[in-house]
Design a protein around this motif. Structure first.
Motif, PDB file in Angstrom:
ATOM      1  N   LEU A 152      -5.849   3.556   3.311  1.00 48.22           N
ATOM      2  CA  LEU A 152      -6.928   2.605   3.063  1.00 48.22           C
ATOM      3  C   LEU A 152      -8.207   3.317   2.639  1.00 48.22           C
ATOM      4  O   LEU A 152      -8.931   2.852   1.752  1.00 48.22           O
TER       5      LEU A 152
ATOM      6  N   SER B  19      -2.033  -3.703   5.749  1.00 53.87           N
ATOM      7  CA  SER B  19      -2.328  -2.430   6.409  1.00 53.87           C
ATOM      8  C   SER B  19      -2.879  -2.651   7.808  1.00 53.87           C
ATOM      9  O   SER B  19      -2.500  -1.960   8.764  1.00 53.87           O
ATOM     10  N   TYR B  20      -3.755  -3.627   7.939  1.00 48.25           N
ATOM     11  CA  TYR B  20      -4.311  -3.884   9.270  1.00 48.25           C
ATOM     12  C   TYR B  20      -3.308  -4.581  10.184  1.00 48.25           C
ATOM     13  O   TYR B  20      -3.417  -4.478  11.422  1.00 48.25           O
TER      14      TYR B  20
ATOM     15  N   HIS C 138      -4.713   4.186   7.951  1.00 49.77           N
ATOM     16  CA  HIS C 138      -6.155   4.308   7.723  1.00 49.77           C
ATOM     17  C   HIS C 138      -6.445   5.293   6.581  1.00 49.77           C
ATOM     18  O   HIS C 138      -7.355   5.065   5.765  1.00 49.77           O
TER      19      HIS C 138
ATOM     20  N   TRP D 229      -4.835  -4.495   1.830  1.00 44.49           N
ATOM     21  CA  TRP D 229      -5.778  -4.422   2.966  1.00 44.49           C
ATOM     22  C   TRP D 229      -5.215  -5.185   4.161  1.00 44.49           C
ATOM     23  O   TRP D 229      -5.128  -4.672   5.273  1.00 44.49           O
TER      24      TRP D 229
ATOM     25  N   ILE E 219     -14.066   1.685   5.313  1.00 38.58           N
ATOM     26  CA  ILE E 219     -13.135   0.732   5.924  1.00 38.58           C
ATOM     27  C   ILE E 219     -13.461   0.597   7.401  1.00 38.58           C
ATOM     28  O   ILE E 219     -14.011   1.514   8.010  1.00 38.58           O
TER      29      ILE E 219
ATOM     30  N   PRO F  88       0.811  -1.219   0.000  1.00 39.34           N
ATOM     31  CA  PRO F  88       0.000   0.000   0.000  1.00 39.34           C
ATOM     32  C   PRO F  88       0.843   1.268   0.000  1.00 39.34           C
ATOM     33  O   PRO F  88       0.312   2.356  -0.232  1.00 39.34           O
TER      34      PRO F  88
END
Length: 602
Positions: A157, A114-115, A154, A111, A164, A63
């Motif tokens: 995203l 990123s988390y 965030h 995704w 999200i 990302p």
């Protein structure tokens, strides 16, 4: 992270599933319980782990690799690579906006990773909340760093997916607790509540972070100030359920201006423009300019088993088997983007006529194929026909022209993997000189140049944008001309071996009453143009067009001409109300067990 000592936390897990092999059933001799990690040194370890995950993503669909998410999907650039087939079911569908589905590659991984970063930030904050400031004086600073990183991830995203799940340190428990967080809260009519949470994190970070960090790579107050302003600017362009801008909230923009002024008031002190635009794109400038407000830290030969915290997200973009580069020829500057750097006799952009012809029109054989001899000769018929903004040569590597400010290293067509389908203008900002000592090849090629995520030049252009929208367009002339004046003075490195300029460079600032009429409409057009030239190929373009609500017009006008230049673009079409955002990955939809809402059109 450069200058930061890496602390690796090893956690052993006991696996008791009946289906496990006998090998997995062997009890571990030691288990490290996170609850035992309570010292200041342990706190630093949790914080460093969050920073580290940004740079140890072992994939080109990171990302934080902006070229594919923000440049390739705009009128800035083409995918490149070996052909339409090369990544065609992922990036190829993204740049033509057809056939992209929730199952498509590479949506799930950005995704997912990123988390991972967000959860590392949350874990660090949870641990930091349990230690006293007396025992750990840097407690609030480190919490500020973690809130910044969490908010930044965030933010990225949200640019990608719009809706999200916002997950902070208060979400605790097992998998079910995280699955239950919706990506679209039904208690709110639109997405502004998500922006508010991101904004609050950045504001909290700004309060906690110091003006100067003693260790390079840590975020500081200016980074948070910039992102507060950036978030407010995105919030100001309010969208309906079809992603169309329906209102420009001037109160948000006025608040953004307060934060932008905090930065511009430091000009000449902590922040400033580099003397030459090219200083932003060389490896020796890592952590070494006033223009860079925040950069992701990469490294090489740092003692790690991988060879370094290397930038794998842009590893496919180096030239193809030329001058010490090996792989893989992705990311080309579009002919439309190249044309945008033309200037007229007055030294201003050719706003209306810039795209009437292009590089490819001057190198054709009778049968329509490209004449490689003309390509390697530097295509003088095209380049000598116009005067140019020097930023062109900082943005595009051109066969027959010097590579990366070295007049003795002339780029060649053989470094272009597929010029027939993607043109001959290689994106160069993210790439180094092959003699930099910053290259690593392990079957793919990577470099360790830092990634500048926030720069002062874009802050100046953000300020110009806000001022124009607030009907203060005369004030916007100053920051726009600062950026343009620097561009005019950025040709010193762009020379041939005999000392002559590589191209005929000519840039003038805007002079109301002389070379322009500075109305609100013209100021807006100049800001849009300057923004595109300054940030070309750096992954900003798609998201700027997204914010302004002009993606459909810009992209379909772009496709109408570009499909006459490259046949693979004949299918391209931007569909408003769908293509402004990616679909929520299907794997995540399944994982959330019905708690996620898919974006419209997918």
């Amino acid at each position: 992270m450069k200058k930061l000592k890496y602390i690796f936390l090893v956690v052993a897990f006991i696996v008791t599933a009946n289906s496990c092999s006998d090998f997995l059933d062997v009890p571990p001799k030691q288990v490290l319980d996170e609850s035992l990690l309570t010292s200041p040194e342990d706190m630093e370890g949790f914080v460093t782990a969050a920073y580290a995950r940004i740079t140890d993503i072992p994939s080109w669909d990171s990302p934080f690799s902006p070229w594919w998410s923000g440049s390739m999907r705009s009128d800035d650039s083409y995918k490149g690579g070996g052909g339409v087939w090369d990544g065609g079911d992922g990036w190829g569908f993204m740049e033509t906006f057809v056939n992209l589905t929730p199952n498509g590659w590479p949506l799930d991984y950005p995704w997912y990773v990123s988390y991972q970063i967000i959860q590392r930030c949350n874990t660090a904050i949870q641990k930091l909340n349990n230690i006293s400031e007396k025992d750990f004086p840097l407690k609030n600073v480190r919490i500020g760093e973690m809130k910044f990183i969490r908010a930044f991830v965030h933010f990225r995203l949200k640019q990608f997916f719009k809706y999200i799940p916002y997950i902070d340190e208060n979400v605790v428990g097992g998998t079910a607790a995280f699955e239950a967080i919706p990506n679209r809260d039904p208690n709110y009519p639109n997405d502004l509540y998500l922006w508010e949470r991101i904004l609050n994190d950045f504001k909290d970070a700004e309060v906690s972070l110091p003006d100067v960090q003693p260790e390079k790579g840590r975020v500081d107050k200016n980074a948070a100030t910039a992102m507060v302003a950036r978030t407010l600017m995105f919030m100001a362009y309010e969208q309906d359920d079809r992603h169309q801008v329906i209102n420009i909230n001037k109160d948000r923009l006025s608040e953004a201006l307060v934060y932008l002024n905090k930065l511009t008031e430091q000009e000449g002190g902590k922040v400033d423009l580099c003397a030459d635009f090219g200083e932003n794109f060389i490896h020796t400038s890592d952590n070494n300019t006033k223009e860079s407000i925040w950069e992701i830290q990469y490294s090489i030969n740092d003692g790690s088993f991988t060879g370094g915290k290397i930038n794998r997200g842009e590893g496919l973009n180096h030239p193809w088997k030329w001058a010490g580069f090996q792989c893989c020829g992705f990311h080309h500057i579009s002919y439309n983007m190249g044309n945008a750097f033309k200037t007229g006799p007055d030294g201003l952009p050719l706003f209306d006529d810039y795209n009437k012809d292009c590089y490819g029109d001057y190198i054709k054989n009778v049968d329509g194929s490209d004449n490689i001899a003309l390509v390697d000769a530097g295509n003088p018929a095209y380049f000598n026909k116009y005067t140019w903004d020097p930023r062109f040569s900082h943005t595009a590597g051109v066969p027959g022209h010097p590579w990366k400010y070295d007049p003795n290293l002339i780029f060649e067509s053989r470094g272009i993997r597929n010029g027939a389908e993607y043109g001959w203008l290689k994106s160069v900002k993210e790439l180094p000189h092959p003699g930099c000592g910053c290259l690593l090849y392990d079957g793919w090629q990577f470099n360790s140049m830092n990634k500048r995520m926030i720069r002062y030049d874009e802050v100046l252009l953000w300020k110009a944008e806000v001022l124009i929208q607030l009907d203060r367009w005369n004030e916007a002339l100053i920051p726009i001309n600062k950026v343009r004046q620097r561009a005019a003075h950025s040709a010193g490195w762009l020379i041939n071996a005999d000392g002559t300029p590589v191209m005929n460079y000519h840039v003038e600032i805007y002079k109301p009453g002389d070379n322009c009429t500075w109305s609100k409409e013209f100021a807006w057009k100049a800001m849009l143009w300057e923004n595109r030239l300054e940030m070309a190929g750096e992954g900003r373009r798609f998201f700027d067009l997204q914010r302004w609500g002009i993606l459909e017009d810009v992209m379909n006008n772009y496709f109408a001409v570009e499909k006459t230049r490259f046949s693979w673009l004949s299918v391209a079409r931007f569909t408003a109300g769908r293509d402004e955002f990616f679909p929520i990955p299907q794997n995540q939809m399944k994982w959330a067990k019905g708690n996620y809402t898919q974006n419209p059109g997918y």
